[in-house]
Design a protein around this motif. Structure first.
Motif, PDB file in Angstrom:
ATOM      1  N   GLU A 125      27.730  34.192  38.111  1.00 18.99           N
ATOM      2  CA  GLU A 125      28.838  33.394  38.639  1.00 18.99           C
ATOM      3  C   GLU A 125      28.251  32.444  39.212  1.00 18.99           C
ATOM      4  O   GLU A 125      28.574  31.911  40.294  1.00 18.99           O
ATOM      5  CB  GLU A 125      30.089  34.017  39.339  1.00 18.99           C
ATOM      6  N   GLN A 128      29.734  28.965  40.608  1.00 22.17           N
ATOM      7  CA  GLN A 128      30.544  28.943  41.614  1.00 22.17           C
ATOM      8  C   GLN A 128      29.942  28.778  42.906  1.00 22.17           C
ATOM      9  O   GLN A 128      30.576  29.098  43.859  1.00 22.17           O
ATOM     10  CB  GLN A 128      31.453  30.041  41.344  1.00 22.17           C
ATOM     11  N   ASP A 139      42.363  29.679  40.198  1.00 26.92           N
ATOM     12  CA  ASP A 139      41.309  30.459  40.913  1.00 26.92           C
ATOM     13  C   ASP A 139      41.416  31.953  41.037  1.00 26.92           C
ATOM     14  O   ASP A 139      40.368  32.704  40.569  1.00 26.92           O
ATOM     15  CB  ASP A 139      41.193  29.985  42.251  1.00 26.92           C
ATOM     16  N   SER A 143      30.894  35.901  45.166  1.00 22.99           N
ATOM     17  CA  SER A 143      31.878  36.812  45.718  1.00 22.99           C
ATOM     18  C   SER A 143      31.904  38.454  45.784  1.00 22.99           C
ATOM     19  O   SER A 143      31.132  38.668  44.641  1.00 22.99           O
ATOM     20  CB  SER A 143      33.440  36.427  45.097  1.00 22.99           C
ATOM     21  N   THR A 149      34.137  25.742  45.874  1.00 20.80           N
ATOM     22  CA  THR A 149      34.982  25.062  46.844  1.00 20.80           C
ATOM     23  C   THR A 149      34.579  24.277  47.845  1.00 20.80           C
ATOM     24  O   THR A 149      33.620  25.102  48.889  1.00 20.80           O
ATOM     25  CB  THR A 149      35.965  26.263  47.491  1.00 20.80           C
ATOM     26  N   THR A 151      47.181  31.434  40.885  1.00 20.89           N
ATOM     27  CA  THR A 151      46.562  30.127  40.988  1.00 20.89           C
ATOM     28  C   THR A 151      45.565  30.193  39.810  1.00 20.89           C
ATOM     29  O   THR A 151      45.157  31.379  39.273  1.00 20.89           O
ATOM     30  CB  THR A 151      45.945  29.806  42.067  1.00 20.89           C
ATOM     31  N   ARG A 165      39.028  23.134  36.135  1.00 21.32           N
ATOM     32  CA  ARG A 165      40.166  24.114  36.340  1.00 21.32           C
ATOM     33  C   ARG A 165      40.977  24.235  35.217  1.00 21.32           C
ATOM     34  O   ARG A 165      41.581  25.260  34.800  1.00 21.32           O
ATOM     35  CB  ARG A 165      40.978  23.468  37.606  1.00 21.32           C
ATOM     36  N   GLN A 210      40.335  33.433  37.519  1.00 24.51           N
ATOM     37  CA  GLN A 210      38.858  33.392  37.132  1.00 24.51           C
ATOM     38  C   GLN A 210      38.379  34.797  36.654  1.00 24.51           C
ATOM     39  O   GLN A 210      38.602  35.707  37.507  1.00 24.51           O
ATOM     40  CB  GLN A 210      38.126  32.696  38.083  1.00 24.51           C
ATOM     41  N   GLN A 214      33.211  25.768  34.066  1.00 22.10           N
ATOM     42  CA  GLN A 214      34.362  26.209  34.687  1.00 22.10           C
ATOM     43  C   GLN A 214      34.530  25.773  36.374  1.00 22.10           C
ATOM     44  O   GLN A 214      33.819  25.023  36.519  1.00 22.10           O
ATOM     45  CB  GLN A 214      34.626  27.852  34.353  1.00 22.10           C
ATOM     46  N   LEU A 215      34.962  27.257  37.055  1.00 23.64           N
ATOM     47  CA  LEU A 215      35.402  26.566  38.389  1.00 23.64           C
ATOM     48  C   LEU A 215      33.901  26.301  39.171  1.00 23.64           C
ATOM     49  O   LEU A 215      33.027  27.091  39.101  1.00 23.64           O
ATOM     50  CB  LEU A 215      36.038  27.872  38.957  1.00 23.64           C
TER      51      LEU A 215
END
Length: 636
Positions: free
Chosen positions: A370, A373, A567, A247, A401, A565, A598, A570, A397-398
């Protein structure tokens, strides 16, 4: 467990699953475009409507851009980010404000977001003539478009990796997906007295790695600090490194930390959080600041003027344009060479590593933050430019998606970091000392996710907000009876967006208010005691935000409280975390609350106080939530 499948078989399956995800997202986008009303698109954060156009101009990269603002629904979260593609639509005059009765008409061109902040967005148009179509539209809106470019880059990367023979790319592919041993250097360890023991060990493992290393950073263990030190120390041995993340936000975060260390960073792409400090380090701003830029701008403008001119000799005009183009190319090349010669770190998203300004560039080391993810296919976009790879993150962790249930079941969310952790445990360095949570909050996730290997730093181990306070609480939400409808009982509802539980939302704010009253207004404000209210469901988050905004009692504290949320939280932390789990039904259905990664994220955001609200009758049918409730009871 290590796999016996060949690397090419694994990657071929990943490609097929990615194709499934792409087809699903494309079909879903088409369905949403055709069947979803404007109001729901806006509420889901995928559209701005109505839209007001602002000024249009050529930016520093000679892109034709137009500014726009949304004039309504300004408190609604949105999913627009720099780099994302968008399309425009208009509505017939016969319809009302939200598309009832008036046909929607989609323009046939696609644009790209270059900047977005709050309610203002800047979008690049491929054809400046398209602006007139937008200005003539009766009611104009913008919505996210399917990001086919990123899929194309991922497919291209996978195809190149699968086809690779004999080179470094093939070596890394075969090493990452097999039991082929990794190589290590053997020089003496470097001491870093300002780091703890496990952090020092992780930095040295990065320096020793010939092929790959993994920095596994559980919550609060200083993963970013460790990674920055590893990058800084690597730059003592290499001229330049590539630093990526999935991201924009993650890229910006580590880039800022490197700037703090005095490292020359060039940020490729447009940061999601555009701070004044990071703007100075973006490729665009550095490009504008170069001494040759004014001459380049003048030459580009002369070319546009010549194209617009209808007078004079056509052949002469074309010759002038050709000469100016050659001059523009020379200046662009000179500026790029100067910028890259000055930068020690090139920072971008994984997809951003395919930016044309990086064409032909190779790097000794690629750092991927990260990494847990990021889809494996996205990682290979950047790995194609590197000789060795350092991955940092937390696969507990996350996950990435994944929208397609079929692709998720097939294992598309199984990341490259997970493969390497499974195949190459020798490459993994676990950061063990955490500086965020008091010990009572830490011990449950430590036991459930980290094999009890984490320790609390002495300075946080026993800290709390109130004397004789309980660090973790479970506030019971009354179960809903079977003989009344959801609407009658005010319980769990499936809204058009997500699931909501109005009774639990009310109890959430009541519980936090009682805790604030115990602490006292003056102390909260003097010490800036901050709070995060988390729910896994977007519908519950939006409900809580509306209730929070409508209640004047919270006015004094609004800057200290964030509602989002899992997410959305994070990478963040707060003194107090309140979690609304929402699900309450006779069937014991808990949906994606089954994704325990999550819950790990939600729980580990808290420094000193964790409050969980939920219906035990529904949630504790799953062993994890039963163990969580029992742990809280033991420590209450």
């Amino acid at each position: 467990m290590p796999t016996t499948e060949s690397p090419i078989t694994i990657l071929t399956r990943q490609r097929a699953l990615l194709q499934t995800e792409y087809a699903y997202e494309k079909e879903e986008f088409q369905r949403l475009t055709e069947a979803t009303g404007i109001e729901r698109k806006v509420a889901r954060g995928m559209a701005w409507y109505p839209l007001q156009l602002g000024r249009a101009y050529h930016n520093s990269l000679d892109q034709f851009v137009v500014e726009m603002t949304r004039t309504e629904n300004t408190d609604t979260d949105h999913q627009f980010e720099p780099g994302k593609p968008v399309c425009f639509f208009s509505q017939d005059a016969s319809g009302d404000r939200y598309g009832t009765g008036g046909m929607l008409h989609y323009f046939k061109f696609v644009a790209q977001v270059t900047y977005v902040e709050d309610d203002r967005m800047v979008v690049a148009l491929a054809n400046p003539a398209d602006l007139e179509l937008l200005r003539d539209a009766y009611r104009l809106g913008v919505q996210l478009y399917l990001d086919e470019q990123t899929y194309r880059l991922m497919f291209e990367a996978l195809d190149a990796v699968i086809a690779a023979k004999g080179g470094r790319l093939a070596e890394l592919r075969d090493m990452f997906h097999s039991t082929v041993p990794i190589g290590k250097f053997t020089f003496a360890p470097v001491r870093f007295p300002w780091l703890n023991t496990s952090q020092q060990a992780a930095v040295n493992e990065v320096l020793w790695a010939k092929d790959v290393a993994v920095v596994h950073g559980p919550p609060g263990t200083g993963k970013t600090t460790t990674l920055v030190e590893a990058i800084y120390e690597t730059l003592r041995r290499e001229t330049q490194v590539l630093v990526c993340a999935q991201s924009n936000m993650a890229v910006d975060w580590i880039a800022e930390k490197l700037v703090d260390r005095g490292v020359s960073v060039m940020r490729i792409g447009n940061p999601t959080r555009v701070t004044d400090r990071m703007l100075a380090h973006t490729y665009e701003r550095r490009f504008e600041s170069h001494p040759l830029y004014q001459d380049l701008w003048a030459a580009r403008r002369a070319i546009r003027d010549l194209y617009a001119s209808r007078s004079g000799n056509t052949e002469s005009r074309h010759q002038k344009i050709a000469r100016l183009r050659d001059r523009v190319s020379e200046m662009e090349y000179a500026i790029n060479e100067a910028l890259f010669a000055d930068a020690r770190v090139i920072a971008c998203t994984l997809a951003g590593s395919a930016n044309h300004v990086l064409d032909g560039k190779r790097f000794g080391t690629l750092f991927i933050d990260e990494a847990a993810q990021a889809l494996e296919a996205a990682c290979w976009i950047a790995i194609r430019k590197a000789h060795r790879v350092i991955l940092a993150g937390d696969h507990r962790q996350l996950p990435p998606t994944i929208k397609s249930p079929e692709a998720a079941r097939g294992g598309l969310d199984h990341t490259l970091m997970q493969y390497i952790v499974e195949q190459k445990p020798r490459a993994v360095s676990l950061l063990r000392l955490q500086y965020r949570m008091c010990d009572t909050i830490m011990q449950f996730p430590n036991r459930e996710f980290y094999d009890g290997l984490l320790e609390s730093a002495p300075e946080v181990k026993y800290r709390g907000i109130l004397d004789w306070d309980t660090a973790v609480e479970w506030i019971e939400v009354a179960p809903q009876p079977d003989d009344t409808s959801a609407e009658e009982r005010g319980g769990e509802l499936a809204s058009g967006l997500s699931r909501v539980n109005p009774a639990e939302a009310e109890l959430t704010l009541q519980t936090l208010r009682r805790y604030f009253e115990k602490i006292g207004r003056d102390r909260i404000l003097e010490e800036n005691i901050d709070v995060g209210i988390i729910s896994p469901y977007k519908g519950q988050v939006q409900l809580l935000r509306r209730m929070f905004k409508a209640d004047r009692w919270w006015k004094t504290y609004r800057k200290l409280i964030t509602v989002n949320t899992v997410d959305g939280f994070q990478g963040q932390e707060r003194d107090v975390i309140v979690i609304s789990l929402v699900r309450s039904n006779a069937e014991g259905e808990i949906g994606f609350l089954r994704d325990l990664r999550r819950m790990n994220v939600a729980i580990t955001r808290a420094r000193m106080k964790l409050i969980i609200l939920g219906d035990r009758n529904t949630l504790c049918r799953m062993p994890f939530y039963r163990r969580l409730a029992e742990y809280i009871d033991e420590n209450y």
